[in-house]
Enzyme design. Structure first.
Site, PDB file in Angstrom:
ATOM      1  N   HIS A 258      21.905-121.549  35.827  1.00 31.87           N
ATOM      2  CA  HIS A 258      22.332-120.212  35.420  1.00 31.87           C
ATOM      3  C   HIS A 258      23.844-120.080  35.445  1.00 31.87           C
ATOM      4  O   HIS A 258      24.573-120.991  35.856  1.00 31.87           O
ATOM      5  CB  HIS A 258      21.686-119.147  36.313  1.00 31.87           C
ATOM      6  CG  HIS A 258      22.049-119.261  37.769  1.00 31.87           C
ATOM      7  ND1 HIS A 258      23.215-118.743  38.299  1.00 31.87           N
ATOM      8  CD2 HIS A 258      21.402-119.843  38.812  1.00 31.87           C
ATOM      9  CE1 HIS A 258      23.266-118.986  39.594  1.00 31.87           C
ATOM     10  NE2 HIS A 258      22.174-119.660  39.941  1.00 31.87           N
TER      11      HIS A 258
ATOM     12  N   CYS B 295      19.989-123.229  43.306  1.00 36.75           N
ATOM     13  CA  CYS B 295      20.010-123.436  41.864  1.00 36.75           C
ATOM     14  C   CYS B 295      21.264-124.190  41.435  1.00 36.75           C
ATOM     15  O   CYS B 295      22.131-124.511  42.241  1.00 36.75           O
ATOM     16  CB  CYS B 295      19.943-122.091  41.141  1.00 36.75           C
ATOM     17  SG  CYS B 295      18.396-121.197  41.432  1.00 36.75           S
TER      18      CYS B 295
END
Length: 493
Positions: free
Chosen positions: A314, A330
């Protein structure tokens, strides 16, 4: 009864005592040297290394005309480092933000560039890297940009850190024009301000900006995440490196996953579901919250969902802090890098491989120190050729046709680059500025919108961390089902 020999013992003791008293006075006996008083050596306070020098301002000409004379990049902030960062960005090796600072992200980008070229991965600037980069500098590196009313639209007053306050907002948009334009041109906000001293960054004002490349439009089938070097490398089906990005990869408390995974879905401008019961707890927030979309959202403006639940690739609200911040497991990229990658991955096809500690990207892609040493020996040959075009982007020579280059710069560039027949044949089609080409697969994807208006219902106690665990279609917003648009590559603000 008394002892019978007391006097003999007494006289013996008296004689020894007298001798002891006379010995120190007898000439010829060495006297011990007087002992100097002990003193504690002075404590020398450690001297802190000088702080890296920052530029007070920088001009377009300083960036355009910066030259490399050997050695590593200058310590601190410089126009030369900014120029190298722009060229790296154009080559497909992202340096993160263009800020003119020699630091971790720039070093990692040079290493990635050297890895792709088959050079020794030192992370240090040298003549081989500089010569290879010149193929991407045939068009101006800077330009003038007129700020429009649209640039000032959709701004928010501020972005609170508390998730409950974020959830009460309608958007996680940019807070000012400076921030908005800095991301558009892949720049650090402070560096953009230094390039425009005294600018108010208001509509109607003309400012100076650096010119990165247009987004890549290629097909990525494999992504390799190197936690140690903090890079994410994207490859096509033939094993060619398409792009390489700096990344924040997990943290000690919430490490990233291991092994191989698959891209499940892509969401642009997603909402974000904060769930303290499944991942991490932020402050005193102990309930599920839905945070509206925007570039300053917790996952930036892109979410690439992985087959490992709650994990993804992301964007970020703080691109300059990629190598300083930590993520919740992440892979965090700059917003523009994540946006670019989102248009190249293919759900259910693209694999994401997290390397084990001690394993490098070079180890799993076939590069070796022997190859690097060989390539270094033939640097003179490599330096005389034009670097390959980034993805499906038009070669640098085509971009030069769009923007006139001074004769001196053209002469220098031609010495460092060779125009191939393929590049020449592409020129005519580019100047004609064709309409975007929309490629739609034979079997269309789902027709529902990319980000559902109503999130899928969740089982009690198992709310998804959006968009993980939510079935998202493969279509990008505003395009036909299952299609990807290839835009003409014209170098312009």
């Amino acid at each position: 009864m008394f002892p019978t020999r007391p006097k003999a013992g007494l006289f013996s003791r008296l004689a020894l005592t007298g001798a002891a008293l006379l010995l120190p006075l007898t000439p010829g006996w060495a006297q011990p040297a007087p002992t100097a008083p002990t003193t504690t050596p002075p404590v020398i306070a450690p001297v802190a290394p000088p702080k890296p020098r920052a530029l007070t301002s920088v001009t377009r000409d300083e960036i355009e005309q910066a030259q490399y004379d050997g050695g590593d990049l200058p310590a601190g902030q410089s126009a030369l480092t900014a120029k190298v960062q722009i060229l790296l960005d154009r080559s497909g090796i992202s340096p993160g933000v263009v800020d003119g600072w020699r630091g971790g992200m720039s070093e990692s980008a040079i290493k990635a560039f050297q890895r792709r070229a088959g050079l020794a991965t030192t992370g240090r600037m040298d003549h081989a890297v500089w010569d290879l980069l010149q193929g991407y500098g045939l068009s101006p590196l800077t330009a003038d940009y007129a700020i429009t009313d649209e640039d000032a639209a959709g701004l928010v007053d501020n972005i609170p850190s508390d998730y409950a306050r974020k959830a009460a907002m309608t958007s996680q948009g940019y807070t000012n024009v400076l921030e908005k334009l800095a991301e558009r041109f892949h720049m650090d906000e402070k560096f953009l301000a230094k390039l425009n001293p005294g600018a108010a960054f208001q509509p109607g004002e003309t400012i100076h900006v650096t010119l990165p490349a247009k987004p890549i439009r290629a097909s990525v089938t494999r992504i390799i995440v190197d936690k140690q070097t903090r890079r994410a490398a994207a490859y096509d089906a033939k094993g060619n490196l398409v792009a390489d990005y700096p990344a924040t990869v997990g943290s000690a408390d919430t490490p990233s996953p291991h092994g191989n995974h698959t891209v499940d879905a892509v969401a642009l401008n997603p909402t974000y579901t904060y769930n303290p019961h499944r991942n991490f707890k932020q402050g005193k927030n102990d309930r599920v919250l839905t945070i509206p979309p925007g570039p300053n959202a917790p996952v930036g403006n892109v979410w690439i969902d992985l087959s490992e639940p709650t994990y993804g690739i992301h964007g970020t609200a703080t691109p300059s802090q990629l190598f300083l911040n930590q993520s919740h497991g992440c892979v965090r990229l700059t917003n523009w890098d994540a946006w670019e990658l989102a248009h190249m991955v293919k759900p259910k096809v693209t694999t994401v491989e997290f390397l084990a500690p001690g394993v490098s990207i070079a180890d799993v892609t076939g590069a070796s120190p022997v190859v690097a040493a060989t390539q270094t020996a033939v640097t003179a040959t490599i330096a005389g050729t034009r670097p390959p075009a980034r993805g499906t982007r038009l070669p640098p020579q085509v971009l030069a046709a769009e923007s006139p280059v001074p004769a001196e710069a053209a002469a220098t560039a031609s010495a460092a680059a060779t125009i191939t027949e393929a590049a020449a044949s592409t020129t005519a089609a580019t100047v004609a500025a064709p309409a975007p080409l929309v490629i739609t697969p034979a079997t269309p994807g789902p027709t529902e919108p990319l980000v559902p208006a109503t999130p899928a219902p969740a089982s009690p106690g198992e709310e998804p961390e959006y968009p993980s665990d939510v079935g998202l279609p493969e279509t990008l917003p505003g395009q036909p089902s299952g299609s990807v648009t290839l835009y003409p590559q014209v170098q312009a603000p």
